[in-house]
Design an enzyme around this catalytic site. Structure first.
Site, PDB file in Angstrom:
ATOM      1  N   ASP A   1      -3.340  -4.357   5.123  1.00 33.30           N
ATOM      2  CA  ASP A   1      -2.214  -3.481   5.507  1.00 33.30           C
ATOM      3  C   ASP A   1      -0.938  -4.249   5.179  1.00 33.30           C
ATOM      4  O   ASP A   1      -0.975  -5.449   4.877  1.00 33.30           O
ATOM      5  CB  ASP A   1      -2.277  -3.178   7.019  1.00 33.30           C
ATOM      6  CG  ASP A   1      -1.099  -2.314   7.490  1.00 33.30           C
ATOM      7  OD1 ASP A   1      -0.651  -1.437   6.726  1.00 33.30           O
ATOM      8  OD2 ASP A   1      -0.595  -2.523   8.608  1.00 33.30           O
ATOM      9  N   SER A   2       0.184  -3.562   5.290  1.00 35.15           N
ATOM     10  CA  SER A   2       1.462  -4.225   5.063  1.00 35.15           C
ATOM     11  C   SER A   2       1.814  -5.177   6.208  1.00 35.15           C
ATOM     12  O   SER A   2       2.576  -6.116   6.021  1.00 35.15           O
ATOM     13  CB  SER A   2       2.561  -3.169   4.932  1.00 35.15           C
ATOM     14  OG  SER A   2       2.488  -2.293   6.043  1.00 35.15           O
TER      15      SER A   2
ATOM     16  N   TYR B   1       5.961  -1.152   3.592  1.00 33.22           N
ATOM     17  CA  TYR B   1       5.608  -0.472   2.348  1.00 33.22           C
ATOM     18  C   TYR B   1       6.154   0.957   2.353  1.00 33.22           C
ATOM     19  O   TYR B   1       6.422   1.534   1.318  1.00 33.22           O
ATOM     20  CB  TYR B   1       4.082  -0.394   2.193  1.00 33.22           C
ATOM     21  CG  TYR B   1       3.379  -1.663   1.768  1.00 33.22           C
ATOM     22  CD1 TYR B   1       4.018  -2.902   1.747  1.00 33.22           C
ATOM     23  CD2 TYR B   1       2.041  -1.621   1.392  1.00 33.22           C
ATOM     24  CE1 TYR B   1       3.339  -4.051   1.363  1.00 33.22           C
ATOM     25  CE2 TYR B   1       1.361  -2.763   0.994  1.00 33.22           C
ATOM     26  CZ  TYR B   1       2.017  -3.988   0.991  1.00 33.22           C
ATOM     27  OH  TYR B   1       1.335  -5.107   0.606  1.00 33.22           O
ATOM     28  N   GLY B   2       6.290   1.501   3.562  1.00 31.05           N
ATOM     29  CA  GLY B   2       6.591   2.926   3.729  1.00 31.05           C
ATOM     30  C   GLY B   2       7.895   3.389   3.125  1.00 31.05           C
ATOM     31  O   GLY B   2       8.085   4.581   2.864  1.00 31.05           O
TER      32      GLY B   2
ATOM     33  N   CYS C   1      -3.921   1.120   5.529  1.00 26.80           N
ATOM     34  CA  CYS C   1      -2.501   1.454   5.453  1.00 26.80           C
ATOM     35  C   CYS C   1      -2.429   2.834   4.809  1.00 26.80           C
ATOM     36  O   CYS C   1      -2.948   3.036   3.705  1.00 26.80           O
ATOM     37  CB  CYS C   1      -1.788   0.414   4.588  1.00 26.80           C
ATOM     38  SG  CYS C   1      -0.074   0.817   4.210  1.00 26.80           S
ATOM     39  N   ASN C   2      -1.808   3.765   5.518  1.00 26.32           N
ATOM     40  CA  ASN C   2      -1.729   5.126   4.980  1.00 26.32           C
ATOM     41  C   ASN C   2      -0.878   5.196   3.725  1.00 26.32           C
ATOM     42  O   ASN C   2      -1.192   5.909   2.790  1.00 26.32           O
ATOM     43  CB  ASN C   2      -1.144   6.065   6.033  1.00 26.32           C
ATOM     44  CG  ASN C   2      -2.165   6.423   7.089  1.00 26.32           C
ATOM     45  OD1 ASN C   2      -2.829   7.439   7.009  1.00 26.32           O
ATOM     46  ND2 ASN C   2      -2.311   5.567   8.075  1.00 26.32           N
ATOM     47  N   THR C   3       0.224   4.442   3.723  1.00 28.79           N
ATOM     48  CA  THR C   3       1.129   4.487   2.570  1.00 28.79           C
ATOM     49  C   THR C   3       0.399   3.990   1.324  1.00 28.79           C
ATOM     50  O   THR C   3       0.475   4.610   0.251  1.00 28.79           O
ATOM     51  CB  THR C   3       2.367   3.598   2.846  1.00 28.79           C
ATOM     52  OG1 THR C   3       2.876   3.912   4.143  1.00 28.79           O
ATOM     53  CG2 THR C   3       3.445   3.814   1.822  1.00 28.79           C
TER      54      THR C   3
ATOM     55  N   GLU D   1       6.209  -3.332  15.405  1.00 33.24           N
ATOM     56  CA  GLU D   1       6.125  -4.733  14.961  1.00 33.24           C
ATOM     57  C   GLU D   1       6.846  -5.658  15.960  1.00 33.24           C
ATOM     58  O   GLU D   1       6.553  -6.834  16.054  1.00 33.24           O
ATOM     59  CB  GLU D   1       6.704  -4.895  13.547  1.00 33.24           C
ATOM     60  CG  GLU D   1       5.874  -4.220  12.439  1.00 33.24           C
ATOM     61  CD  GLU D   1       4.672  -5.032  11.942  1.00 33.24           C
ATOM     62  OE1 GLU D   1       4.715  -6.267  11.995  1.00 33.24           O
ATOM     63  OE2 GLU D   1       3.683  -4.414  11.507  1.00 33.24           O
TER      64      GLU D   1
ATOM     65  N   CYS E   1      -0.292   6.925  10.143  1.00 35.19           N
ATOM     66  CA  CYS E   1       0.138   5.548   9.908  1.00 35.19           C
ATOM     67  C   CYS E   1      -0.716   4.683  10.821  1.00 35.19           C
ATOM     68  O   CYS E   1      -0.916   5.035  11.992  1.00 35.19           O
ATOM     69  CB  CYS E   1       1.623   5.403  10.258  1.00 35.19           C
ATOM     70  SG  CYS E   1       2.198   3.692  10.235  1.00 35.19           S
ATOM     71  N   THR E   2      -1.212   3.582  10.272  1.00 36.79           N
ATOM     72  CA  THR E   2      -2.150   2.774  11.069  1.00 36.79           C
ATOM     73  C   THR E   2      -1.464   2.052  12.237  1.00 36.79           C
ATOM     74  O   THR E   2      -2.129   1.519  13.112  1.00 36.79           O
ATOM     75  CB  THR E   2      -2.886   1.752  10.179  1.00 36.79           C
ATOM     76  OG1 THR E   2      -1.931   1.056   9.384  1.00 36.79           O
ATOM     77  CG2 THR E   2      -3.881   2.454   9.292  1.00 36.79           C
ATOM     78  N   HIS E   3      -0.138   2.050  12.242  1.00 31.28           N
ATOM     79  CA  HIS E   3       0.565   1.484  13.397  1.00 31.28           C
ATOM     80  C   HIS E   3       0.555   2.450  14.592  1.00 31.28           C
ATOM     81  O   HIS E   3       0.676   2.034  15.738  1.00 31.28           O
ATOM     82  CB  HIS E   3       2.035   1.202  13.054  1.00 31.28           C
ATOM     83  CG  HIS E   3       2.265  -0.024  12.226  1.00 31.28           C
ATOM     84  ND1 HIS E   3       1.835  -0.150  10.934  1.00 31.28           N
ATOM     85  CD2 HIS E   3       2.912  -1.182  12.518  1.00 31.28           C
ATOM     86  CE1 HIS E   3       2.210  -1.333  10.465  1.00 31.28           C
ATOM     87  NE2 HIS E   3       2.871  -1.984  11.411  1.00 31.28           N
TER      88      HIS E   3
HETATM   89  N1  DGL Z   1       0.838   0.589   8.191  1.00 35.19           N
HETATM   90  C1  DGL Z   1       1.653   1.341   7.270  1.00 35.19           C
HETATM   91  C2  DGL Z   1       1.017   2.719   7.049  1.00 35.19           C
HETATM   92  O1  DGL Z   1      -0.046   3.020   7.586  1.00 35.19           O
HETATM   93  C3  DGL Z   1       3.056   1.502   7.751  1.00 35.19           C
HETATM   94  C4  DGL Z   1       3.905   0.264   7.734  1.00 35.19           C
HETATM   95  C5  DGL Z   1       4.763   0.134   6.506  1.00 35.19           C
HETATM   96  O2  DGL Z   1       5.667   0.938   6.278  1.00 35.19           O
HETATM   97  O3  DGL Z   1       4.509  -0.789   5.751  1.00 35.19           O
HETATM   98  O4  DGL Z   1       1.569   3.499   6.324  1.00 35.19           O
END
Ligand code: DGL
Length: 272
Positions: free
Chosen positions: A17-18, A49-50, A80-82, A159, A191-193
């Protein structure tokens, strides 16, 4: 002996993930598959990453995958969804090992409940702009009403571990207003967060809105892939978890330990 010398089934699972968000997926994998060693890569030096463009996200995802492959992993989870939205296809075309993303399992879990009619989707700018969730849901169930909202300010709160902060609640109330107005019955946490926000989301939206947590759906998908490909770990020893961060800050390590319920973790600095 390095992981490269191990039997395929004994090799670790790679997850990336990011940042720390993908640890929600890792935790679900640990619960479901306690024998699997895991190497987790969090690209904390280049988070988020988003907000980046698709080309950059694809490049980062290829580098993350290459790094995990160099560590001898047997399969990869794009937690990571993005990165899943923009890069899963190119990763699967480029590499031969099994690569699982978070998006498809989340879509399947949404559709598993036939009573969903008005579905909200929240995610980063990258995920929402990619239309990946909207297109997949519409393709499989055209009559769904879909309301997608980019919620880029949520990741920095998470975060920072500000999960119960008044500022976060204000931001969420603003983001969720159009979804409440549309009377959504289901909310996809794209989003995994975001699984870390479940309780505050329920506080604002009410118990009646079903939250789709892609982390646990993704763990199920990983188990299926490993089983189908005869890659499940056969050992009975205690599995290990390594967390590699591109920026190995104290804050990231503290948050990671907290998210993994203080499991014994070996932290390393990743150089991509
Ligand atoms: N974990 C990222 C996702 O699932 C979001 C965090 C990011 O923007 O890097 O998209």
């Amino acid at each position: 002996m390095s992981d490269m010398d191990l039997k395929l089934t004994d090799r670790p699972l790679g997850v990336f993930d990011s940042g720390v968000g993908g640890l929600t997926v890792t935790r679900a994998i640990r619960e479901l598959l306690p024998n699997e060693d895991v190497i987790y890569l969090g690209d904390t030096a280049r988070l988020p990453y988003g907000s980046k463009s698709p080309d950059i996200i694809r490049r980062f995802a290829l580098e993350d995958t290459q790094y995990l492959i160099s560590k001898g992993v047997k399969a990869i989870v794009v937690a990571c969804n993005t990165a899943t939205a923009h890069a899963l296809e190119v990763l699967q075309e480029t590499y031969r090992l099994p690569i699982v993303g978070v998006l498809e399992p989340g879509v399947q879990a949404t559709l598993a409940n036939g009573s969903s009619k008005r579905v909200g989707v929240i995610g980063t700018n990258g995920t929402i702009q990619s239309q990946a969730y909207q297109a997949a849901l519409k393709r499989l169930r055209p009559e769904l009403e879909i309301y997608a909202v980019a919620t880029p300010l949520l990741v920095p709160f998470i975060e920072e571990n500000w999960l119960d902060h008044e500022g976060l609640k204000l931001v969420l109330q603003t983001y969720l207003k159009p979804l409440q107005k549309a009377q959504i019955d289901t909310l996809v946490l794209g989003c995994t967060h975001y699984p870390l926000l479940k309780s505050v989301l329920t506080e604002i939206l009410g118990e009646e809105v079903r939250l789709i947590d892609s982390a646990s759906c993704c763990a199920d998908a990983v188990a299926t892939v490993l089983k189908d490909q005869d890659l499940l770990a056969l050992n009975s020893r205690e599995a290990t978890i390594q967390i590699h961060f591109t920026d190995l800050s104290q804050q990231a390590q503290t948050l990671a330990s907290h998210l993994m319920c203080r499991e014994k973790i070996v932290f390393k600095k990743a150089v991509l």
